[in-house]
Design an enzyme around this catalytic site. Structure first.
Site, PDB file in Angstrom:
ATOM      1  NE  ARG A 122       7.925   5.881   1.836  1.00 19.01           N
ATOM      2  CZ  ARG A 122       7.221   7.061   1.937  1.00 19.01           C
ATOM      3  NH1 ARG A 122       7.423   7.915   2.558  1.00 19.01           N
ATOM      4  NH2 ARG A 122       6.034   6.780   1.243  1.00 19.01           N
ATOM      5  N   GLY A 173       1.018  -1.080   0.077  1.00 17.53           N
ATOM      6  CA  GLY A 173       0.051   0.173  -0.290  1.00 17.53           C
ATOM      7  C   GLY A 173       0.778   1.297  -0.132  1.00 17.53           C
ATOM      8  CD  GLU A 174       2.409   6.376   0.808  1.00 22.08           C
ATOM      9  OE1 GLU A 174       3.550   6.335   0.599  1.00 22.08           O
ATOM     10  OE2 GLU A 174       1.730   6.880   1.887  1.00 22.08           O
ATOM     11  CD  GLU A 181       0.299  -9.165  -2.600  1.00 17.97           C
ATOM     12  OE1 GLU A 181       1.256  -9.862  -2.537  1.00 17.97           O
ATOM     13  OE2 GLU A 181       0.212  -7.811  -2.493  1.00 17.97           O
ATOM     14  CG  HIS A 232       2.993  -6.454  -4.349  1.00 20.90           C
ATOM     15  ND1 HIS A 232       2.094  -6.158  -3.694  1.00 20.90           N
ATOM     16  CD2 HIS A 232       3.952  -5.432  -4.592  1.00 20.90           C
ATOM     17  CE1 HIS A 232       2.346  -4.694  -3.022  1.00 20.90           C
ATOM     18  NE2 HIS A 232       3.412  -4.379  -3.689  1.00 20.90           N
ATOM     19  CB  CYS A 234       5.445  -3.743  -1.050  1.00 18.88           C
ATOM     20  SG  CYS A 234       5.866  -2.439  -2.103  1.00 18.88           S
ATOM     21  CB  ILE A 278       4.054  -2.024  -7.017  1.00 18.69           C
ATOM     22  CG1 ILE A 278       3.328  -3.314  -7.918  1.00 18.69           C
ATOM     23  CG2 ILE A 278       3.023  -0.564  -7.233  1.00 18.69           C
ATOM     24  CD1 ILE A 278       1.876  -3.829  -7.495  1.00 18.69           C
TER      25      ILE A 278
END
Ligand code: GLN
Length: 233
Positions: free
Chosen positions: A130, A67-68, A210, A208, A100, A165
């Site tokens: 990051r 996510g973020e 998933e 990721h 992530c 990502i």
């Protein structure tokens, strides 16, 4: 060696997934697929984690998805979840996996962290960058090299198709307790980049798993949970 699931006395496995942003369903489906592949006899129960009361000792494992990281950290802070989560993660009965953004908030140190800092969970002896691969490379896919310790638990191919990502990377480790589980070779970077590590019962991946059909990382996570349960019985 994979855990002999026939021999574990486990009645059920309970996994919580922090649901602040995205990927809850993908992780859930991948866990269910991994359970089939592992031929687990016990039920696998999957719970949403959205508030402090959800972070309880009945859970055996927890996934902190991507996510973020700033948004996730703020969510945890606003909902008074930082301390309960940290205590839960540090309990040896529990296994945590961060993907992530999860890798970022689990690190003790973050490069380019904003002044004043974000409320990070800070449990791993790692320094994580990051947006390691740069903003222009928002997203890419590449084969990562799996370490021997991963292959021992999930025998088979030595590479994994990683979906990155705006991915972070581990740029430094502060303790021999941090074990590398996967690395990535990029033409433009001289050294292999560390993209998955484990410290005790905490696993983190920069990519990721998933989002791919291959559920070996979910198998690895469930194996850790099972092993942990049988060790602590
Ligand atoms: N780099 C992002 C961050 O700072 C994480 C991206 C992701 O989780 N896919 O939070």
């Amino acid at each position: 060696m994979p855990v002999d699931t026939e021999k574990t006395k486990t009645e059920s496995i309970k996994v919580g997934i922090l649901e602040v942003q995205g990927a809850f369903l993908e992780h859930k489906n991948a866990l269910l697929k991994a359970k089939e592949i592992l031929q687990l006899k016990c039920p696998l129960e999957i719970y949403e984690v959205r508030q402090a009361s959800h972070v309880n000792s009945s859970l055996d494992g927890m996934i902190i998805p991507g996510g973020e990281s700033t948004t996730m950290s703020l969510f945890l802070k606003r909902n008074n979840m930082v301390e309960p989560m940290r205590q839960w993660i540090e309990d040896k009965n529990h296994v945590t996996w961060g993907t992530c953004a999860g890798m970022i908030i689990l690190a003790k140190q973050n490069e380019n962290q904003k002044k004043g800092g974000q409320p990070m969970l800070g449990v791993m002896d790692t320094d994580v960058s990051r947006n390691f691969f740069g903003r222009q490379v928002n997203s890419f896919e590449a084969e990562v090299k799996l370490s021997d310790s991963f292959i021992k638990v999930c025998p088979g191919e030595t590479s994994f198709h990683g979906v990155f990502i705006r991915a972070p990377a581990v740029v430094q480790t502060f303790s021999p307790k941090v074990e590398v589980l996967a690395s990535l070779t990029r033409e433009e970077i001289s050294e292999p980049v560390i993209v998955a590590v484990q410290q005790s019962n905490v696993i983190v991946t920069a990519f990721h798993p998933e989002l791919t059909e291959d559920v070996r990382w979910h198998q690895y996570f469930l194996e850790r949970v099972l092993r942990n349960k049988s060790d602590n019985e």
